[in-house]
Scaffold this motif. Structure first.
Motif, PDB file in Angstrom:
ATOM      1  N   LEU A 128      -7.346  -2.121  -2.258  1.00  0.00           N
ATOM      2  CA  LEU A 128      -7.875  -1.083  -1.380  1.00  0.00           C
ATOM      3  C   LEU A 128      -9.284  -0.752  -1.826  1.00  0.00           C
ATOM      4  O   LEU A 128      -9.504  -0.399  -2.988  1.00  0.00           O
ATOM      5  CB  LEU A 128      -6.996   0.174  -1.447  1.00  0.00           C
ATOM      6  CG  LEU A 128      -7.505   1.400  -0.701  1.00  0.00           C
ATOM      7  CD1 LEU A 128      -7.488   1.150   0.806  1.00  0.00           C
ATOM      8  CD2 LEU A 128      -6.659   2.616  -1.047  1.00  0.00           C
ATOM      9  N   ILE A 144      -3.811  -3.271  -5.911  1.00  0.00           N
ATOM     10  CA  ILE A 144      -2.443  -2.920  -5.569  1.00  0.00           C
ATOM     11  C   ILE A 144      -1.477  -4.036  -5.937  1.00  0.00           C
ATOM     12  O   ILE A 144      -0.420  -3.802  -6.508  1.00  0.00           O
ATOM     13  CB  ILE A 144      -2.343  -2.584  -4.066  1.00  0.00           C
ATOM     14  CG1 ILE A 144      -3.222  -1.370  -3.753  1.00  0.00           C
ATOM     15  CG2 ILE A 144      -0.916  -2.354  -3.634  1.00  0.00           C
ATOM     16  CD1 ILE A 144      -3.363  -1.056  -2.282  1.00  0.00           C
ATOM     17  N   ASN A 159       2.330   2.099  -3.425  1.00  0.00           N
ATOM     18  CA  ASN A 159       1.415   2.332  -4.543  1.00  0.00           C
ATOM     19  C   ASN A 159       0.940   3.781  -4.506  1.00  0.00           C
ATOM     20  O   ASN A 159       0.108   4.151  -3.668  1.00  0.00           O
ATOM     21  CB  ASN A 159       0.241   1.359  -4.458  1.00  0.00           C
ATOM     22  CG  ASN A 159      -0.638   1.414  -5.681  1.00  0.00           C
ATOM     23  OD1 ASN A 159      -1.247   2.425  -5.962  1.00  0.00           O
ATOM     24  ND2 ASN A 159      -0.706   0.304  -6.400  1.00  0.00           N
ATOM     25  N   SER A 165      -5.332   8.376  -3.572  1.00  0.00           N
ATOM     26  CA  SER A 165      -6.775   8.226  -3.373  1.00  0.00           C
ATOM     27  C   SER A 165      -7.163   8.420  -1.914  1.00  0.00           C
ATOM     28  O   SER A 165      -8.223   8.971  -1.615  1.00  0.00           O
ATOM     29  CB  SER A 165      -7.235   6.839  -3.827  1.00  0.00           C
ATOM     30  OG  SER A 165      -7.019   6.672  -5.206  1.00  0.00           O
ATOM     31  N   ALA A 186      -3.011   4.433  -4.913  1.00  0.00           N
ATOM     32  CA  ALA A 186      -3.781   4.158  -3.700  1.00  0.00           C
ATOM     33  C   ALA A 186      -3.528   5.222  -2.635  1.00  0.00           C
ATOM     34  O   ALA A 186      -4.468   5.696  -1.981  1.00  0.00           O
ATOM     35  CB  ALA A 186      -3.425   2.774  -3.162  1.00  0.00           C
ATOM     36  N   VAL A 195      -9.067  -0.089  -5.712  1.00  0.00           N
ATOM     37  CA  VAL A 195      -7.752   0.118  -6.304  1.00  0.00           C
ATOM     38  C   VAL A 195      -6.967  -1.182  -6.105  1.00  0.00           C
ATOM     39  O   VAL A 195      -6.666  -1.569  -4.983  1.00  0.00           O
ATOM     40  CB  VAL A 195      -6.995   1.285  -5.634  1.00  0.00           C
ATOM     41  CG1 VAL A 195      -5.623   1.470  -6.256  1.00  0.00           C
ATOM     42  CG2 VAL A 195      -7.810   2.566  -5.707  1.00  0.00           C
ATOM     43  N   LEU A 222       0.841  -1.200   0.000  1.00  0.00           N
ATOM     44  CA  LEU A 222       0.000   0.000   0.000  1.00  0.00           C
ATOM     45  C   LEU A 222       0.877   1.252   0.000  1.00  0.00           C
ATOM     46  O   LEU A 222       0.642   2.178  -0.783  1.00  0.00           O
ATOM     47  CB  LEU A 222      -0.935   0.019   1.211  1.00  0.00           C
ATOM     48  CG  LEU A 222      -1.752   1.294   1.426  1.00  0.00           C
ATOM     49  CD1 LEU A 222      -2.683   1.551   0.250  1.00  0.00           C
ATOM     50  CD2 LEU A 222      -2.531   1.213   2.724  1.00  0.00           C
TER      51      LEU A 222
END
Length: 156
Positions: free
Chosen positions: A141, A151, A75, A81, A78, A149, A72
């Motif tokens: 996610l 990942i 990325n 976002s 993500a 999303v 996470l």
């Protein structure tokens, strides 16, 4: 018939004034019982709180948990976002059916929030018994608005 009259007749005392009399030994034992009840309640509550804390700590230190959080953090889609950094990772819900771990697989739903929004990081991992390591299978996610999303395996 009045309950006071029944009690008066039961006690056999015509001078009864409505107050209930407890012998001194009974008052002491009742007080001791109350103290013991409070002590046991406090110790039990503290024990449950400690167990919850230790379980959360064990999850956070586990390899399958750390691998998912690292994915996470790596990325950018993500993270953008969520509005991270700052990224806040909350305690997992121990009673959630999406959180399952056994000797061969791990599936977690990790609550996360950023400055814009929050969501859940869903992760699935399997254990490689030969290498004695956890291998990520999927990390995704799901934001509060329903957007997902992916990942890992990555789309970036």
């Amino acid at each position: 018939m009045d309950s006071a009259l029944l009690l008066k007749g039961f006690l056999g005392d015509s001078r009864w004034d409505g107050e209930v009399f407890f012998p001194p030994t009974m008052a002491r034992s009742t007080n001791l019982l109350q103290q013991m009840t409070i002590f046991v309640t406090v110790v039990t509550g503290g024990g449950c709180g400690m167990m919850y804390y230790l379980m959360q700590k064990n999850f956070a230190k586990s390899e399958y948990y750390r691998l998912a959080v690292e994915q996470l953090n790596g990325n950018s889609t993500a993270m953008a976002s969520l509005g991270a950094p700052p990224l806040k990772i909350h305690n997992i819900h121990l009673t959630d059916r999406n959180n399952r771990v056994d000797h061969a697989s791990a599936q977690l739903k990790i609550p996360v929030t950023g400055s814009k929004t929050g969501g859940y990081l869903y992760t699935t991992s399997t254990r490689d018994t030969l290498m004695n390591r956890w291998c990520l299978q999927r990390v995704a996610l799901q934001l509060k608005n329903g957007e997902i999303v992916d990942i890992f395996p990555g789309t970036e």
